[in-house]
Motif scaffolding. Structure first.
Motif, PDB file in Angstrom:
ATOM      1  N   UNK A  75      -8.495   7.925 -11.472  1.00 49.93           N
ATOM      2  CA  UNK A  75      -8.701   6.551 -11.010  1.00 49.93           C
ATOM      3  C   UNK A  75      -7.511   5.664 -11.315  1.00 49.93           C
ATOM      4  N   UNK A  76      -6.881   5.878 -12.479  1.00 51.15           N
ATOM      5  CA  UNK A  76      -5.677   5.119 -12.819  1.00 51.15           C
ATOM      6  C   UNK A  76      -4.527   5.527 -11.907  1.00 51.15           C
ATOM      7  N   UNK A  77      -4.392   6.830 -11.677  1.00 57.15           N
ATOM      8  CA  UNK A  77      -3.351   7.320 -10.765  1.00 57.15           C
ATOM      9  C   UNK A  77      -3.516   6.725  -9.375  1.00 57.15           C
ATOM     10  N   UNK A  78      -4.740   6.594  -8.916  1.00 61.94           N
ATOM     11  CA  UNK A  78      -4.991   6.034  -7.589  1.00 61.94           C
ATOM     12  C   UNK A  78      -4.400   4.634  -7.486  1.00 61.94           C
ATOM     13  N   UNK A  79      -4.613   3.828  -8.518  1.00 59.84           N
ATOM     14  CA  UNK A  79      -4.083   2.460  -8.473  1.00 59.84           C
ATOM     15  C   UNK A  79      -2.560   2.450  -8.557  1.00 59.84           C
ATOM     16  N   UNK A  80      -2.004   3.181  -9.521  1.00 63.01           N
ATOM     17  CA  UNK A  80      -0.556   3.167  -9.699  1.00 63.01           C
ATOM     18  C   UNK A  80       0.180   3.676  -8.461  1.00 63.01           C
ATOM     19  N   UNK A  81      -0.354   4.702  -7.831  1.00 64.68           N
ATOM     20  CA  UNK A  81       0.270   5.214  -6.611  1.00 64.68           C
ATOM     21  C   UNK A  81       0.148   4.207  -5.474  1.00 64.68           C
ATOM     22  N   UNK A  82      -0.972   3.511  -5.403  1.00 68.13           N
ATOM     23  CA  UNK A  82      -1.191   2.550  -4.329  1.00 68.13           C
ATOM     24  C   UNK A  82      -0.219   1.378  -4.401  1.00 68.13           C
ATOM     25  N   UNK A  83       0.151   0.984  -5.618  1.00 70.40           N
ATOM     26  CA  UNK A  83       1.073  -0.151  -5.777  1.00 70.40           C
ATOM     27  C   UNK A  83       2.490   0.310  -6.082  1.00 70.40           C
ATOM     28  N   UNK A  84       2.725   1.617  -5.964  1.00 67.83           N
ATOM     29  CA  UNK A  84       4.071   2.209  -6.115  1.00 67.83           C
ATOM     30  C   UNK A  84       4.667   2.010  -7.505  1.00 67.83           C
ATOM     31  N   UNK A  85       3.838   2.094  -8.535  1.00 67.27           N
ATOM     32  CA  UNK A  85       4.348   2.076  -9.898  1.00 67.27           C
ATOM     33  C   UNK A  85       4.764   3.511 -10.260  1.00 67.27           C
ATOM     34  N   UNK A  86       5.969   3.712 -10.824  1.00 68.04           N
ATOM     35  CA  UNK A  86       6.423   5.064 -11.177  1.00 68.04           C
ATOM     36  C   UNK A  86       5.512   5.699 -12.211  1.00 68.04           C
ATOM     37  N   UNK A  87       5.167   6.959 -12.002  1.00 61.28           N
ATOM     38  CA  UNK A  87       4.315   7.716 -12.917  1.00 61.28           C
ATOM     39  C   UNK A  87       5.035   9.009 -13.309  1.00 61.28           C
ATOM     40  N   UNK A  88       5.313   9.205 -14.610  1.00 65.09           N
ATOM     41  CA  UNK A  88       5.949  10.458 -15.042  1.00 65.09           C
ATOM     42  C   UNK A  88       5.096  11.670 -14.652  1.00 65.09           C
ATOM     43  N   UNK A  89       5.752  12.749 -14.281  1.00 69.88           N
ATOM     44  CA  UNK A  89       5.037  13.956 -13.853  1.00 69.88           C
ATOM     45  C   UNK A  89       4.121  14.490 -14.947  1.00 69.88           C
ATOM     46  N   UNK A 103     -11.426  -2.962  -2.761  1.00 74.95           N
ATOM     47  CA  UNK A 103     -11.823  -1.848  -1.902  1.00 74.95           C
ATOM     48  C   UNK A 103     -10.624  -1.225  -1.203  1.00 74.95           C
ATOM     49  N   UNK A 104      -9.575  -2.020  -0.986  1.00 73.17           N
ATOM     50  CA  UNK A 104      -8.382  -1.503  -0.325  1.00 73.17           C
ATOM     51  C   UNK A 104      -7.653  -0.498  -1.204  1.00 73.17           C
ATOM     52  N   UNK A 105      -7.751  -0.655  -2.508  1.00 74.66           N
ATOM     53  CA  UNK A 105      -7.043   0.208  -3.447  1.00 74.66           C
ATOM     54  C   UNK A 105      -7.973   1.239  -4.072  1.00 74.66           C
ATOM     55  N   UNK A 106      -9.095   0.792  -4.590  1.00 74.97           N
ATOM     56  CA  UNK A 106      -9.991   1.653  -5.365  1.00 74.97           C
ATOM     57  C   UNK A 106     -11.087   2.301  -4.538  1.00 74.97           C
ATOM     58  N   UNK A 107     -11.240   1.860  -3.302  1.00 70.71           N
ATOM     59  CA  UNK A 107     -12.303   2.411  -2.486  1.00 70.71           C
ATOM     60  C   UNK A 107     -13.637   1.743  -2.787  1.00 70.71           C
ATOM     61  N   UNK A 108     -14.657   2.175  -2.118  1.00 71.11           N
ATOM     62  CA  UNK A 108     -16.003   1.626  -2.305  1.00 71.11           C
ATOM     63  C   UNK A 108     -16.938   2.762  -2.680  1.00 71.11           C
ATOM     64  N   UNK A 109     -17.644   2.647  -3.805  1.00 73.57           N
ATOM     65  CA  UNK A 109     -18.558   3.726  -4.202  1.00 73.57           C
ATOM     66  C   UNK A 109     -19.744   3.824  -3.251  1.00 73.57           C
ATOM     67  N   UNK A 110     -20.336   4.995  -3.180  1.00 78.70           N
ATOM     68  CA  UNK A 110     -21.509   5.168  -2.330  1.00 78.70           C
ATOM     69  C   UNK A 110     -22.598   4.198  -2.761  1.00 78.70           C
ATOM     70  N   UNK A 111     -22.768   4.053  -4.070  1.00 81.90           N
ATOM     71  CA  UNK A 111     -23.702   3.080  -4.613  1.00 81.90           C
ATOM     72  C   UNK A 111     -22.961   2.289  -5.682  1.00 81.90           C
ATOM     73  N   UNK A 112     -22.989   0.940  -5.635  1.00 80.74           N
ATOM     74  CA  UNK A 112     -22.316   0.134  -6.660  1.00 80.74           C
ATOM     75  C   UNK A 112     -22.782   0.529  -8.055  1.00 80.74           C
TER      76      UNK A 112
END
Length: 210
Positions: free
Chosen positions: A192-206, A40-49
């Motif tokens: 959703x993938x970008x959200x995780x990679x940015x949260x853990x500071x993995x480099x993402x090509x533009x 939940x800290x990285x991906x968030x929590x959906x309104x409904x699982x």
């Protein structure tokens, strides 16, 4: 996600075949693995699982992509009590079938070669690439209609314990987190993938942020 996609994801693939193939792939690993419960800290929590099964197209059962799909399935499913997501691998005829089935809603995810742009269809999005030495690389793709939360949890489940993922199959031993992102060429990354990679500071090509 539209009701059309939800309906097709649930009903278009035979449940019996999904169960049989999923169990076969999961038997490749014997050791237990503890899943971190901080999604939940990285991906968030959906309104409904979601509490839904998402099908993953691989290749024939004798191909490495099927075993790799089984690894992704196991790692995600071990955290099901926390995130409500279940994956089920499907043996398919390969990349063309996988992409077509994703676009029609019959599959949520699928593997395609990572040799260049796989599709010009703007609905296709990537998660990460698996460098299968000495075989050709493959990228896990999805549709933009699959919720960000679901994609983020799939990515997180693999990357949070990459050491265990490497041990799942001999062709995965050389996996490197940064290369799994940098080697993506099939399509831009799913939000959703970008959200995780940015949260853990993995480099993402533009080029993958479009």
């Amino acid at each position: 996600m539209s009701q059309r996609v939800n309906r097709r994801l649930r009903t278009s693939v035979a449940v019996g075949l999904a169960t049989t193939l999923g169990l076969a792939a999961c038997q490749a690993v014997d050791e237990p693995r503890t899943v971190a419960a901080n999604g939940a800290e990285v991906c968030g929590t959906p309104v409904e699982p979601p509490e839904q099964t998402y099908f993953v197209g691989t290749g024939e059962v004798y191909q490495p992509s099927y075993q790799i799909g089984g690894a992704v399935q196991r790692f995600v499913n071990e955290g099901r009590d926390d995130h409500g997501i279940r994956l089920s691998v499907q043996s398919t005829e390969g990349p063309v079938v996988n992409e077509t089935a994703i676009l029609s809603g019959e599959l949520a995810f699928g593997f395609v070669p990572a040799v260049g742009p796989t599709s010009e269809n703007p609905e296709i999005r990537s998660l990460f690439t698996v460098r299968r030495i000495p075989y050709a690389d493959e990228t896990l793709i999805t549709s933009e209609e699959v919720p960000d939360y679901v994609v983020c949890e799939v990515v997180r489940s693999v990357f949070e314990d990459l050491d265990s993922f490497r041990r799942f199959h001999p062709v995965l031993v050389s996996l490197d987190a940064e290369n799994m992102v940098e080697d993506v060429f099939a399509a831009p990354l799913h939000p959703g993938a970008l959200r995780y990679f940015d949260a853990v500071s993995l480099p993402v090509p533009e080029r993958l942020r479009t």
